[in-house]
Scaffold this active site. Sequence first.
Site, PDB file in Angstrom:
ATOM      1  N   HIS A  83     -19.405   2.317  19.044  1.00  0.00           N
ATOM      2  CA  HIS A  83     -19.630   3.334  20.078  1.00  0.00           C
ATOM      3  C   HIS A  83     -21.091   3.726  20.018  1.00  0.00           C
ATOM      4  CE1 HIS A  83     -15.462   3.884  21.155  1.00  0.00           C
ATOM      5  NE2 HIS A  83     -15.151   3.979  19.889  1.00  0.00           N
ATOM      6  N   LYS A 113     -10.476  16.246  24.418  1.00  0.00           N
ATOM      7  CA  LYS A 113     -10.664  16.157  25.874  1.00  0.00           C
ATOM      8  C   LYS A 113      -9.399  16.612  26.604  1.00  0.00           C
ATOM      9  CE  LYS A 113     -12.135  12.803  29.390  1.00  0.00           C
ATOM     10  NZ  LYS A 113     -10.952  12.317  30.090  1.00  0.00           N
TER      11      LYS A 113
END
Length: 904
Positions: A150, A572
Amino acid sequence: MAHHQRLRFPAKDRPLRDDVRRLGALVGEVIREQGGDELYRLVEDVRRAAIGRRQGDAAARDALLAATAGLGPQRAELLVRAFSTYFQVVNLAERVHRIRRRRDYLREARPPQPGSLAEGVARLRDQGLDGPGTRALMGRVLVEPVFTAHPSEAIRRLILEKQQRIARCLVEGLDPSLTPPERVALRGRIRAEVTAAWQTADHPAVRPSVADEREHVLFYLADVIYRIVPPFYEELEAALERVHGPGGRGPRLPVLVRFGSWVGGDMDGHPGVSAATILATLTRQRRLILSRYTKELRGLSRRLTQSLSRVDVARGVQERIDAYAALFPEVAGRISPRHREMPYLILLRLMAARLQATAAGQEHAYLDAAAYEDDLRLLSASLRRHRGDKAGHFLVERALRRAETFGFHLATLDVRQHADVHRAAVGELLGDAEWDQRSPAERARRLAAALASGEEPGAPPGPAAAATLEVFAAIAEGRRLHGELAVGPVIVSMTRGAEDVLAVLLLARWSGLAGPGGQVTLDVAPLFETLADLQAASEVMQELLADPGYRRHLEARGDRQVVMVGYSDSNKDAGLAASRWAIHCAQSALIQALAPHGVRLTVFHGRGGSVGRGGGKTHRAVAAAPPGSVGGHLRMTEQGEVINAKYGLRGIALRTLERAVGAVALAEARPPGAPPPDPAWAEAMETLVAVSRDAYRALVRDDPAFAAYFRAATPIDVIERMPIGSRPAARGRGMDGLRAIPWVFAWTQSRHLLPGWFGLGAGLAAAAGRHGEERLAGMLRGWPFFSSLLDDAEMVLAKADMAIAARYAALAPGRGEGIFGRIQAEYDTTVSTLLRLRGTQALLDRDPTLQRSIRLRNPYVDPMSLLQVDLLARWRAADRRDDGLFQALLATVNGISQGLQNTG
């Protein structure tokens, strides 16, 4: 370029102040030389205005807004580069100061440094563990950082290499014996690197490939971590002897740290990762580590020059020489006659030849890393028996430590794939056209039966199923060629039920990953990511353990189950407090589900770099974990800028490992069955979480205007176009499809930092109203989980800036007033409630070092944020087609990331 004179530096940190002053002056010289006097004056005017704004000067505020509005793209980019360059050197100065402080502790007669190995061993002693007891405890400890694919770090590797060279110069400057001319030369080397960095583009013109990302991670593994692994063990041995005296000595410590990677094996939503990248990555890692070993052996051969006329060696050494000389007669023949009486030198050169044969896949290669370690142990034992303790034994032991840690694979490569991909492949191979429409329970029963009966595929694979089978075949091939540790668990993203794990076992068996008894020789790690999935995690594991076939699989794997918990998607999904509590409760429930079956749990923490993705101080997270959940094994992802911050410098990397190992050892020393927190605390936490979750979802999920606000009030449209990672920014359409990394990255850039705190204030206020502030204050004092949660949120709140965020909000429809008003109100509630519970006047009053660090940076981040707002408005007005404006925006993203030291 400095306002640090207005900040208070205690005596211990004054050398840092001096470094910042000198480096700031150097950056100013570079700006003037490279950009001219006009740019230098602009930078100074903006800097002074930004400082004045922070001090409440309205005229300075207006001057700052005027100076950052309407600049041409090139001038704007140069202005941002000036501030970004300052951040790069200040960040390095702070890291080097940490090395300085560590040296101060080691040099002075004082209590050990907090978090050091010496302090950890002393705390274990205070809990009743003597030297042998501590060594036995360490035998149950393993820390395994896993570097992930990432790449949220918005900076290219060439710049990172320059920063490393600057840092090394700063470390050299710690030597008090340097002469004035030597210090002048050091400054010249730093200036050369800063100038070259100024002349180097921050961003590559094209998006990096998986191979590029792999090389980025290997840079840290092979150039930094490779060097500091032996000193880590040496420091632990020294700590044991310091605390326990002669009683601290004992048998050789086992392997306490290993490393993993996802780069080249993480396929979830990544079309560029496949069976081919798995095999290419394993091959590249093998060749790299073998080349490091070969270079080390050649260096050792120049050191271990003992002559038989001066000292004896073990008989096994000469026997090994004879055997290897027969295998590599040309190498043996090239050894000078003058060296024929030097057995260690001869054996080391022959070992190097065998390593080269291993790397090339040639005849007479080492069968595995254990055979190489056996040679090193032979050398070590011979040196010890023949007065070589101070004549090279130390260096051989270092080589052996590296071999034990890195094997022939360097780092364990995990493989990750989405559960839906496995489900589709299994359904196709079973020849069941209705597979997707069947219930999860029905699919699980069918898979269990297929595994029990040894059923083979009933239909030929299409392209997608064939690609999935190739992945498992690559795992089998990788392990055969590179060893069992070369490939780690298969991680199943979005695991929802037992079927998602059983599908992996069936695919693995069909691909040749089964042992003689028919058991699959592979660990499967379900990944629970959303709030609902975390809450159901223990039920999924209970369902699996009820299946006799899976229970036999675990027995064959040593009765250990790896379960991965995801911080990003749960945050999230429901906000910080609900995410952290769900993960905490899931770990407790998993322990209760597995313990009756005698299965040990390894929790794999999928943490990102920011608080909104589980980031924070590792040692605090370990201390806050539920009793029994660590189990001596800490496995966690390291992502983005965190890799550089933790492992970019050798001294910092060593400190990172010692803090993690110390924290895990202390967690392992906790008495079994330690009591859970006060039920009244859990009750208050449930209230906090419920209200926090509802407040978060009411804004993020339920407000129809929110999605438009997010896309307008953050630079998400810039981030989506940035060539900083090989992985797509989204899994699908809409807010739900957006990955957590760009989600957090965008909020950080816009100075909202919303994922790291929103909803917490409402939850704290509700819990205080229902249960009383005194109960919350007691939780803060006595519950590491709660205090760690608030510590992380407080840091994020201190980095956020609502006045700057308001400028971004003005880009949204209707100037974003409705949405931003709710955000501002929640921010105010969160800050005021937190300060009241803390009994402090300002954020981070209890952490003056971090408080000063943020205050040092804020006046330099603010101009870049205001520039970004102005550039965003103009770029969007040009229908996002102005490449000059886009390049300037990329510079602001990089600069703000450097200043806030957070991306995603």
